[in-house]
Design a protein around this motif. Structure first.
Motif, PDB file in Angstrom:
ATOM      1  N   GLY A 136       0.783  -1.234   0.000  1.00  0.00           N
ATOM      2  CA  GLY A 136       0.000   0.000   0.000  1.00  0.00           C
ATOM      3  C   GLY A 136       0.812   1.279   0.000  1.00  0.00           C
ATOM      4  N   HIS A 137       2.093   1.184  -0.284  1.00  0.00           N
ATOM      5  CA  HIS A 137       2.923   2.389  -0.315  1.00  0.00           C
ATOM      6  C   HIS A 137       2.905   3.089  -1.665  1.00  0.00           C
ATOM      7  N   LEU A 138       2.418   2.348  -2.643  1.00  0.00           N
ATOM      8  CA  LEU A 138       2.322   2.886  -4.001  1.00  0.00           C
ATOM      9  C   LEU A 138       0.898   2.679  -4.489  1.00  0.00           C
ATOM     10  N   TYR A 139       0.449   3.516  -5.382  1.00  0.00           N
ATOM     11  CA  TYR A 139      -0.847   3.267  -5.993  1.00  0.00           C
ATOM     12  C   TYR A 139      -0.847   3.709  -7.443  1.00  0.00           C
ATOM     13  N   VAL A 140      -1.718   3.041  -8.197  1.00  0.00           N
ATOM     14  CA  VAL A 140      -1.810   3.402  -9.600  1.00  0.00           C
ATOM     15  C   VAL A 140      -2.849   4.500  -9.744  1.00  0.00           C
ATOM     16  N   CYS A 141      -2.533   5.485 -10.543  1.00  0.00           N
ATOM     17  CA  CYS A 141      -3.431   6.623 -10.703  1.00  0.00           C
ATOM     18  C   CYS A 141      -3.659   6.853 -12.180  1.00  0.00           C
ATOM     19  N   SER A 142      -4.905   7.028 -12.561  1.00  0.00           N
ATOM     20  CA  SER A 142      -5.169   7.258 -13.981  1.00  0.00           C
ATOM     21  C   SER A 142      -5.698   8.666 -14.228  1.00  0.00           C
ATOM     22  N   CYS A 143      -5.367   9.548 -13.327  1.00  0.00           N
ATOM     23  CA  CYS A 143      -5.752  10.948 -13.542  1.00  0.00           C
ATOM     24  C   CYS A 143      -4.924  11.504 -14.704  1.00  0.00           C
ATOM     25  N   SER A 144      -5.440  12.548 -15.306  1.00  0.00           N
ATOM     26  CA  SER A 144      -4.675  13.194 -16.368  1.00  0.00           C
ATOM     27  C   SER A 144      -3.532  13.970 -15.721  1.00  0.00           C
ATOM     28  N   LYS A 145      -2.575  14.299 -16.538  1.00  0.00           N
ATOM     29  CA  LYS A 145      -1.429  15.074 -16.050  1.00  0.00           C
ATOM     30  C   LYS A 145      -1.889  16.371 -15.380  1.00  0.00           C
ATOM     31  N   GLU A 146      -2.816  17.032 -16.015  1.00  0.00           N
ATOM     32  CA  GLU A 146      -3.315  18.312 -15.523  1.00  0.00           C
ATOM     33  C   GLU A 146      -4.012  18.148 -14.179  1.00  0.00           C
ATOM     34  N   ILE A 232      16.758   3.629  -5.321  1.00  0.00           N
ATOM     35  CA  ILE A 232      17.113   2.208  -5.306  1.00  0.00           C
ATOM     36  C   ILE A 232      18.595   2.021  -5.610  1.00  0.00           C
ATOM     37  N   GLN A 233      19.055   2.690  -6.644  1.00  0.00           N
ATOM     38  CA  GLN A 233      20.447   2.508  -7.051  1.00  0.00           C
ATOM     39  C   GLN A 233      21.441   2.919  -5.973  1.00  0.00           C
ATOM     40  N   ASP A 234      21.179   4.022  -5.314  1.00  0.00           N
ATOM     41  CA  ASP A 234      22.115   4.451  -4.280  1.00  0.00           C
ATOM     42  C   ASP A 234      22.216   3.386  -3.189  1.00  0.00           C
ATOM     43  N   ALA A 235      21.083   2.747  -2.909  1.00  0.00           N
ATOM     44  CA  ALA A 235      21.101   1.689  -1.897  1.00  0.00           C
ATOM     45  C   ALA A 235      21.778   0.433  -2.442  1.00  0.00           C
ATOM     46  N   ILE A 258      11.388   6.398   0.330  1.00  0.00           N
ATOM     47  CA  ILE A 258      11.234   5.218  -0.527  1.00  0.00           C
ATOM     48  C   ILE A 258      12.073   4.072   0.032  1.00  0.00           C
ATOM     49  N   ARG A 259      13.312   4.395   0.361  1.00  0.00           N
ATOM     50  CA  ARG A 259      14.216   3.362   0.875  1.00  0.00           C
ATOM     51  C   ARG A 259      13.757   2.824   2.214  1.00  0.00           C
ATOM     52  N   ARG A 261      10.795   2.488   3.330  1.00  0.00           N
ATOM     53  CA  ARG A 261       9.672   1.556   3.184  1.00  0.00           C
ATOM     54  C   ARG A 261      10.105   0.223   2.599  1.00  0.00           C
ATOM     55  N   LEU A 262      11.316   0.203   2.104  1.00  0.00           N
ATOM     56  CA  LEU A 262      11.853  -1.032   1.546  1.00  0.00           C
ATOM     57  C   LEU A 262      12.905  -1.631   2.472  1.00  0.00           C
ATOM     58  N   GLY A 263      13.125  -0.950   3.577  1.00  0.00           N
ATOM     59  CA  GLY A 263      14.123  -1.430   4.523  1.00  0.00           C
ATOM     60  C   GLY A 263      15.549  -1.250   4.027  1.00  0.00           C
ATOM     61  N   LEU A 264      15.757  -0.268   3.153  1.00  0.00           N
ATOM     62  CA  LEU A 264      17.106  -0.028   2.624  1.00  0.00           C
ATOM     63  C   LEU A 264      17.778   1.125   3.374  1.00  0.00           C
ATOM     64  N   LYS A 265      19.091   1.138   3.272  1.00  0.00           N
ATOM     65  CA  LYS A 265      19.871   2.139   4.004  1.00  0.00           C
ATOM     66  C   LYS A 265      19.974   3.469   3.275  1.00  0.00           C
TER      67      LYS A 265
END
Length: 517
Positions: A136-146, A232-235, A258-259, A261-265
């Motif tokens: 539930g940390h991410l969600y898909v959204c189909s709103c327009s850019k505006e 992600i890459q930095d981790a 972001i990190r 919530r993924l348990g990254l450093k």
RNA sequence: GCUCCGGUAGUAUAGCCCGGACAAGUAUGCCGGCCUUUCGAGCCGGAGACCCGGGUUCAAAUCCCGGCCGGAGCACCA
């Protein structure tokens, strides 16, 4: 004090050695070499850094400095340096720029320990995305850019946010499968829609980009945005210290989040203002614009602050490194370097390895009566043994127009290494002289000259491209003149000092680019 | 507009966190001199700065508040 200054050096030293011999012994030539400040929380042998260029244009001096800063720290802490291409926007990335960065960094003297592309780990991003979607940390959204922009500006909560996890997963799969098109849906971060830091207001982390990638082709249609890929890459790369410009300041919280919530450093951030040079736009967008408008000739136009241009102008990588050590501070205050600072260092590096040659801009004919053919051997450097060149002189010679202007009948002067002369007449833009006996005299003016049959060449003399906000229309001067025959032996790319004119780089046969005085 | 962040000589920096030895160091540029068969290099000397106003303190470049000025961010760019 004034009295002391009337003495010459030997007399000063003699006097000093009597009253205070100690002072003579110490006195280091140059002040102790400056260094970059310590990195916060850095442990020797356990520092991991990264260079994250986006391969979408040519390198400029700012990139070179960032590269050098990272490299210098890598050396200092015996750390590890990644070269990592941030290439997750297939529409901006161009294949030729990957290599141009490698080459640019190599030229600057930056060595890296490993290399990768953000686009190499697409599957990993997808895996992390699924995990975050499920949690539930991410969600898909189909709103327009505006619509999305409105929500973010006004701090509104998107209606898609509260939909079931299963709906989001389903849409995510649809995105990946290619059944949705660009703009139809995006994956957003569940952040804080009311945060003062707008980067945290549910930003897009994945979007559909229907465009082939220069390295990955058409394999992927869903691409992570910068924040996700970089986080992600930095981790994944184990980066301990992120050194970057302060325009990324507002992203720290997002990337950390972001990190987390993924348990990254998370890394330590060191952020500083960008490096700018007086009268010289560095942003690639602006440079591209100038090229398109025809204001400059291309990415290597000597007035530009690109690495290509600097190289072409004879700025040495050693000077860049030295500059970073002495003048670059990793602070958030605005920096607008004046070119003189770089020139001074560059000059110090060039001086001991650059041959001196005669060059007469806007040449004026000079007839020396009574001088038959004469061969002179002139050293290529005034104080270092760099060998010499031979010049064949005859009755007809050339001197710089500017010098000729100042001569009056009866004036005495010396042609360097050749002869002392007395001006007889000035007619038809020709200076007529007669030879006088004797060698160099203190106080006697010394002029550079070239023999008949010398090679005509042009020197591009760049000046500041901008004066304030205005393009400097006189920023490119072309000076023509004659260079002594030895010049033709120099390989392309070599730097010479045309005496009393300045350091120049041989750009092509018959064409030089002025470096600095 | 909103939100952050800065401000030491012309330029770039040191010092600021942990207030006193800072009448503020260094480089570059500028001015003058010495040296020099380049107006180059080198050497010697000189002028030049703590954004402004309050506060705290025995003491402020350094800490606090306000102002002014500058920069950055507010993308399905990085």
């Amino acid at each position: 004090m004034e009295w002391v200054n009337t003495l010459d050096r030997a007399a000063q030293e003699a006097a000093l050695s009597e009253i205070a011999p100690k002072l003579l012994l110490e006195a280091p030539k140059r002040p102790a070499e400056r260094q970059l400040p310590d990195l916060p929380k850095a442990v020797e042998g356990a520092v991991v850094l990264r260079l994250p260029p986006e391969p979408s244009g040519y390198m400029h001096l700012g990139h070179a400095f960032h590269g050098l800063v990272n490299y210098l720290y890598r050396e200092r802490y015996r750390g590890f340096l990644w070269l990592r291409f941030e290439d997750t926007n297939p529409k901006k990335v161009k294949p030729e720029y990957y290599e141009s960065y490698r080459e640019g960094y190599r030229w600057c003297g930056v060595r890296w320990d490993a290399e990768k592309n953000n686009s190499d780990d697409m599957i990993l991003y997808y895996d992390y995305a699924r995990r975050l979607l499920e949690a539930g940390h991410l969600y898909v959204c189909s709103c327009s850019k505006e619509e999305m922009a409105r929500q973010r500006a006004e701090g509104l909560i998107c209606s898609h946010r509260s939909l079931d996890t299963s709906w989001h997963l389903e849409k995510w799969d649809a995105m990946l499968s290619g059944s949705m098109s660009e703009g139809e849906a995006a994956v957003r971060f569940r952040g804080d829609p009311l945060s003062q830091n707008t980067a945290l207001r549910d930003p897009v982390l994945f979007r559909i980009v229907d465009h082939p990638h220069p390295l990955k082709g058409e394999k992927f249609i869903v691409w992570p945005t910068y924040d996700f890929a970089a986080a992600i890459q930095d981790a994944v790369c184990g980066v301990t210290h992120v050194l970057r410009t302060s325009e990324f300041m507002f992203r720290d919280a997002l990337q950390d989040s972001i990190r987390e919530r993924l348990g990254l450093k998370n890394p330590v951030y060191v952020e500083y203002s960008r490096f700018e040079f007086e009268g010289t736009p560095l942003s690639r967008r602006r440079i591209r614009e100038l090229i398109e408008r025809g204001v400059v000739g291309g990415w290597d136009d000597p007035r530009l602050g690109t690495v290509l241009a600097a190289r072409r102008r004879g700025i040495t990588p050693e000077a860049l490194k030295e500059f970073v050590k002495s003048y670059v501070a990793l602070t958030p205050s605005r920096k607008l370097y004046s070119w003189d600072l770089l020139y001074a260092i560059n000059k110090r590096i060039l001086d001991p390895k650059t041959p001196r040659l005669f060059f007469t801009p806007q040449p004026r004919k000079l007839i020396v009566k009574g001088m038959g053919r004469k061969t002179v051997t002139a050293p290529l450097h005034p104080s270092l043994d760099m060998g010499s060149r031979v010049i064949e002189a005859g009755e007809t010679l050339y001197i710089a127009g500017e010098d000729a202007e100042t001569l009056r009948p009866g004036d005495r002067f010396r042609l360097k290494y050749l002869a002392n002369l007395k001006v007889l007449s000035l007619a038809d833009r020709t200076v007529v002289c007669e030879v006088e006996d004797g060698g160099p005299e203190p106080g006697l003016r010394v002029l550079q000259w070239v023999p008949e049959g010398s090679r005509r060449l042009e020197v591009i003399v760049p000046d500041l491209l901008f004066r304030g906000e205005e393009v400097n229309l006189e920023s490119l001067r072309l000076v023509e003149g004659l260079a002594e025959p030895y010049e033709s032996q120099l390989p392309l790319g070599s730097v010479v000092q045309f005496e009393r004119f300045g350091y120049c780089v041989k750009d092509s046969p018959g064409l030089y680019v002025f470096t600095h005085r």
